[in-house]
Design a protein around this motif. Structure first.
Motif, PDB file in Angstrom:
ATOM      1  N   LEU A 321      20.513  -0.048 -24.401  1.00  0.00           N
ATOM      2  CA  LEU A 321      20.002   1.012 -23.527  1.00  0.00           C
ATOM      3  C   LEU A 321      21.139   1.668 -22.744  1.00  0.00           C
ATOM      4  CD1 LEU A 321      16.770  -0.746 -22.238  1.00  0.00           C
ATOM      5  CD2 LEU A 321      16.842   1.389 -23.562  1.00  0.00           C
ATOM      6  N   ALA A 322      22.063   0.832 -22.231  1.00  0.00           N
ATOM      7  CA  ALA A 322      23.193   1.367 -21.473  1.00  0.00           C
ATOM      8  C   ALA A 322      24.110   2.207 -22.356  1.00  0.00           C
ATOM      9  CB  ALA A 322      23.981   0.218 -20.843  1.00  0.00           C
ATOM     10  N   PHE A 323      24.308   1.760 -23.605  1.00  0.00           N
ATOM     11  CA  PHE A 323      25.176   2.480 -24.547  1.00  0.00           C
ATOM     12  C   PHE A 323      24.620   3.867 -24.860  1.00  0.00           C
ATOM     13  CE2 PHE A 323      25.805   3.539 -29.086  1.00  0.00           C
ATOM     14  CZ  PHE A 323      27.184   3.743 -29.096  1.00  0.00           C
ATOM     15  N   TRP A 324      23.343   3.914 -25.250  1.00  0.00           N
ATOM     16  CA  TRP A 324      22.744   5.203 -25.618  1.00  0.00           C
ATOM     17  C   TRP A 324      22.573   6.107 -24.386  1.00  0.00           C
ATOM     18  CZ3 TRP A 324      22.519   6.662 -30.512  1.00  0.00           C
ATOM     19  CH2 TRP A 324      22.521   5.695 -31.506  1.00  0.00           C
ATOM     20  N   ARG A 325      22.232   5.517 -23.254  1.00  0.00           N
ATOM     21  CA  ARG A 325      22.063   6.315 -22.041  1.00  0.00           C
ATOM     22  C   ARG A 325      23.393   6.966 -21.626  1.00  0.00           C
ATOM     23  NH1 ARG A 325      20.134   2.699 -19.076  1.00  0.00           N
ATOM     24  NH2 ARG A 325      17.909   3.252 -19.135  1.00  0.00           N
ATOM     25  N   ALA A 326      24.488   6.213 -21.742  1.00  0.00           N
ATOM     26  CA  ALA A 326      25.793   6.739 -21.350  1.00  0.00           C
ATOM     27  C   ALA A 326      26.175   7.961 -22.161  1.00  0.00           C
ATOM     28  CB  ALA A 326      26.859   5.651 -21.493  1.00  0.00           C
ATOM     29  N   GLU A 327      25.826   7.957 -23.439  1.00  0.00           N
ATOM     30  CA  GLU A 327      26.167   9.103 -24.292  1.00  0.00           C
ATOM     31  C   GLU A 327      25.194  10.258 -24.102  1.00  0.00           C
ATOM     32  OE1 GLU A 327      28.796   9.662 -26.021  1.00  0.00           O
ATOM     33  OE2 GLU A 327      29.668   7.701 -25.589  1.00  0.00           O
ATOM     34  N   PHE A 328      23.890   9.973 -24.204  1.00  0.00           N
ATOM     35  CA  PHE A 328      22.892  11.042 -24.161  1.00  0.00           C
ATOM     36  C   PHE A 328      22.834  11.728 -22.790  1.00  0.00           C
ATOM     37  CE2 PHE A 328      19.815  11.014 -27.878  1.00  0.00           C
ATOM     38  CZ  PHE A 328      20.730  10.446 -28.752  1.00  0.00           C
ATOM     39  N   SER A 329      23.062  10.964 -21.735  1.00  0.00           N
ATOM     40  CA  SER A 329      22.937  11.550 -20.392  1.00  0.00           C
ATOM     41  C   SER A 329      23.986  12.624 -20.144  1.00  0.00           C
ATOM     42  CB  SER A 329      23.055  10.454 -19.332  1.00  0.00           C
ATOM     43  OG  SER A 329      24.330   9.828 -19.399  1.00  0.00           O
ATOM     44  N   GLN A 330      25.093  12.579 -20.896  1.00  0.00           N
ATOM     45  CA  GLN A 330      26.114  13.617 -20.738  1.00  0.00           C
ATOM     46  C   GLN A 330      25.612  14.980 -21.227  1.00  0.00           C
ATOM     47  OE1 GLN A 330      30.221  12.518 -21.894  1.00  0.00           O
ATOM     48  NE2 GLN A 330      29.436  10.429 -22.244  1.00  0.00           N
ATOM     49  N   LYS A 331      24.562  14.953 -22.034  1.00  0.00           N
ATOM     50  CA  LYS A 331      24.024  16.199 -22.580  1.00  0.00           C
ATOM     51  C   LYS A 331      22.652  16.542 -22.007  1.00  0.00           C
ATOM     52  CE  LYS A 331      23.395  18.599 -26.990  1.00  0.00           C
ATOM     53  NZ  LYS A 331      23.592  18.527 -28.466  1.00  0.00           N
ATOM     54  N   ILE A 345      14.188   2.773 -28.422  1.00  0.00           N
ATOM     55  CA  ILE A 345      15.163   1.688 -28.468  1.00  0.00           C
ATOM     56  C   ILE A 345      14.478   0.361 -28.190  1.00  0.00           C
ATOM     57  CG2 ILE A 345      17.257   0.751 -27.396  1.00  0.00           C
ATOM     58  CD1 ILE A 345      18.025   3.708 -26.798  1.00  0.00           C
ATOM     59  N   ARG A 346      13.626   0.334 -27.161  1.00  0.00           N
ATOM     60  CA  ARG A 346      12.893  -0.898 -26.863  1.00  0.00           C
ATOM     61  C   ARG A 346      11.958  -1.255 -28.011  1.00  0.00           C
ATOM     62  NH1 ARG A 346      12.418   1.667 -21.753  1.00  0.00           N
ATOM     63  NH2 ARG A 346      10.241   2.200 -22.217  1.00  0.00           N
ATOM     64  N   HIS A 347      11.380  -0.246 -28.656  1.00  0.00           N
ATOM     65  CA  HIS A 347      10.491  -0.459 -29.795  1.00  0.00           C
ATOM     66  C   HIS A 347      11.249  -1.134 -30.947  1.00  0.00           C
ATOM     67  CE1 HIS A 347       8.018   0.621 -33.342  1.00  0.00           C
ATOM     68  NE2 HIS A 347       7.004   0.579 -32.494  1.00  0.00           N
ATOM     69  N   ASN A 348      12.488  -0.685 -31.220  1.00  0.00           N
ATOM     70  CA  ASN A 348      13.291  -1.269 -32.295  1.00  0.00           C
ATOM     71  C   ASN A 348      13.627  -2.736 -32.034  1.00  0.00           C
ATOM     72  OD1 ASN A 348      13.299   1.087 -33.757  1.00  0.00           O
ATOM     73  ND2 ASN A 348      15.336   1.733 -33.100  1.00  0.00           N
ATOM     74  N   TYR A 349      13.668  -3.112 -30.771  1.00  0.00           N
ATOM     75  CA  TYR A 349      13.953  -4.501 -30.409  1.00  0.00           C
ATOM     76  C   TYR A 349      12.677  -5.344 -30.277  1.00  0.00           C
ATOM     77  CZ  TYR A 349      18.984  -3.930 -29.570  1.00  0.00           C
ATOM     78  OH  TYR A 349      20.342  -3.734 -29.715  1.00  0.00           O
TER      79      TYR A 349
END
Length: 451
Positions: A321-331, A345-349
């Motif tokens: 969650l932290a990894f994807w949030r760090a990238e997507f939040s920039q956009k 993401i939570r669904h995949n886990y």
């Protein structure tokens, strides 16, 4: 084939029924023997043969050479199929083939895989037979070809010698040849290993495996189609409480080691990802990471392929969650990310919806993807244009002869083996066996062979 009581039949009955070849120990599987087979043996015999076929598939996907495949097939057969009593080996051979024929007749994809693996198995087993047994098998397949008369042999002897030299064989020409229509040996014609004249190919005794295998493949292909009709019309319903569950389970079974969570692997953290990408990620995952860093976004196909890969590699849910949030939040900002993307993401886990613990995509599934405009998932070896693929490989440090070797494999559509070749070239060692890898590389390699 009757599969009922706990009663072992002698293997001679199988051979006499036509299920096994009368020519030595190599059956031709022309007809199912009328045997009573215990349900336990029905499944266990099939599992052992399936281990052999899966091993062959693995060897082919790794690009093993013919001599390596011959050794591999021999070892697989000895390990999983051979019995101290040759008659019991023959019995197991015949029964297991017909069980798996029932298992793999049910869809076009299953039939294609089974036909390919059984044909390969038969090819290498035929090569291990004595010349006399090979001649007997030719007779059993009713091949209408006779050895070339001496006078005709002498007339083409020089041409045959030229062909022998061109493929690296001794100039001393074999004396037994068969004159056959060229379309009967397409593999020999394609590899320029036979002399052609007026629509006929001159096939040496050492090459008759191509003739026999062509007929074997044709017979099995027709038999699979007939078995499928019988399965659909009667067997599936009649055996719904007994055999049908076993048959349907066997086609989806994986009997190799479980590398989805390697024993020697450790959880990876956010700070590990970039370094691991350089040292251990396959090209498809490196590409998606690069595009994610560049665009701060991946479409759904990319998020699924790359996200499940990271999950399988050991990235915990919180870090994901932290990894994807760090990238997507920039956009798009953190709030929109939490609202539109965090759930998936939570669904995949397995933490949302049906609570299914999803597994990473296999190499075959990635190859079969159909990425559209703006997508970055899929297999670069299949989906990239030549110029883009060369640029990506150059970035990995692959160039010169090594690069041309890979491009040649791409043209011949050997997509899976290219992962092993690429890491072998960049790490300066041969195509690795799983036992030679550890951690994320073992996990990544397993995605390329666990089909």
């Amino acid at each position: 084939m009757e599969i009922v009581r706990s009663h072992r039949q002698v293997a001679a009955a199988a051979a006499a029924a036509g299920g096994g070849g009368g020519a030595g120990a190599l059956p031709t599987y022309k007809a199912a023997p009328q045997l009573e087979v215990r349900l336990e043996e029905f499944e266990l015999f099939a599992i052992d043969r399936l281990r052999v076929l899966k091993g062959i598939s693995d060897g082919l996907s790794r690009g093993k050479r013919p001599e390596e495949m011959e050794k591999l097939v021999s070892e697989l057969w000895k390990t999983h199929m051979r019995h101290q009593d040759p008659a019991e080996t023959l019995n197991k051979d015949i029964v297991s083939h017909f069980v798996l024929r029932l298992v793999y007749c049910r869809t076009e994809e299953l039939r294609k895989w089974f036909l390919s693996m059984e044909t390969t198995l038969f090819r290498y087993r035929f090569r291990l037979e004595s010349p006399e047994s090979q001649r007997m098998l030719m007779t059993e397949f009713q091949l209408p070809y006779k050895a070339l008369p001496h006078s005709e042999f002498e007339a083409v002897k020089d041409k045959l010698s030229q062909v022998a030299r061109s493929i690296g064989q001794s100039a001393n020409v074999e004396h037994v040849f068969f004159k056959v229509p060229f379309e009967e040996v397409p593999d020999l014609v394609a590899s320029r290993r036979v002399f052609l004249s007026k629509g006929y190919a001159y096939v040496a005794m050492s090459q008759v495996v191509s003739l026999v295998v062509t007929q074997f493949r044709c017979n099995i292909s027709k038999a699979l189609a007939l078995t499928n009709r019988k399965w659909t019309a009667t067997i599936k319903e009649q055996e719904k409480d007994r055999l049908t569950p076993i048959v349907e389970a066997l086609s989806n079974a994986y009997f190799g080691p479980d590398y989805s969570q390697p024993k020697d692997a450790v959880d990876i953290s956010l700070k590990d990802i970039d370094q691991l990408a350089k040292s251990s990620f396959p090209l498809c995952m490196r590409h998606m990471l690069d595009k994610l860093r560049e665009n701060h976004h991946l479409k759904h196909g990319g998020r699924m392929q790359f996200g499940l890969f990271l999950k399988g590699a050991g990235l915990k849910l919180e870090d994901a969650l932290a990894f994807w949030r760090a990238e997507f939040s920039q956009k798009i900002g953190s709030e929109r990310f939490d609202k539109e993307y965090a759930y998936t993401i939570r669904h995949n886990y397995g933490k949302e919806g049906k609570r299914t613990d999803y597994t990473p995509y296999s190499c075959q599934k990635i190859i079969s993807a159909t990425p559209g405009v703006g997508d970055h998932h899929g297999c670069p070896f299949r989906h990239f244009g030549e110029e883009n693929l060369r640029a990506a490989l150059n970035k990995m440090g692959v160039g010169g002869h090594a690069l041309e070797e890979i491009m040649d494999k791409v043209k011949n559509r050997h997509y899976q083996v290219l992962y092993f070749i690429a890491i072998g070239l960049t790490e300066q060692y041969d195509i690795p066996e799983l036992t030679g890898l550890s951690g994320i590389m073992k996990y990544t390699a397993s995605l390329h062979i666990n089909l």
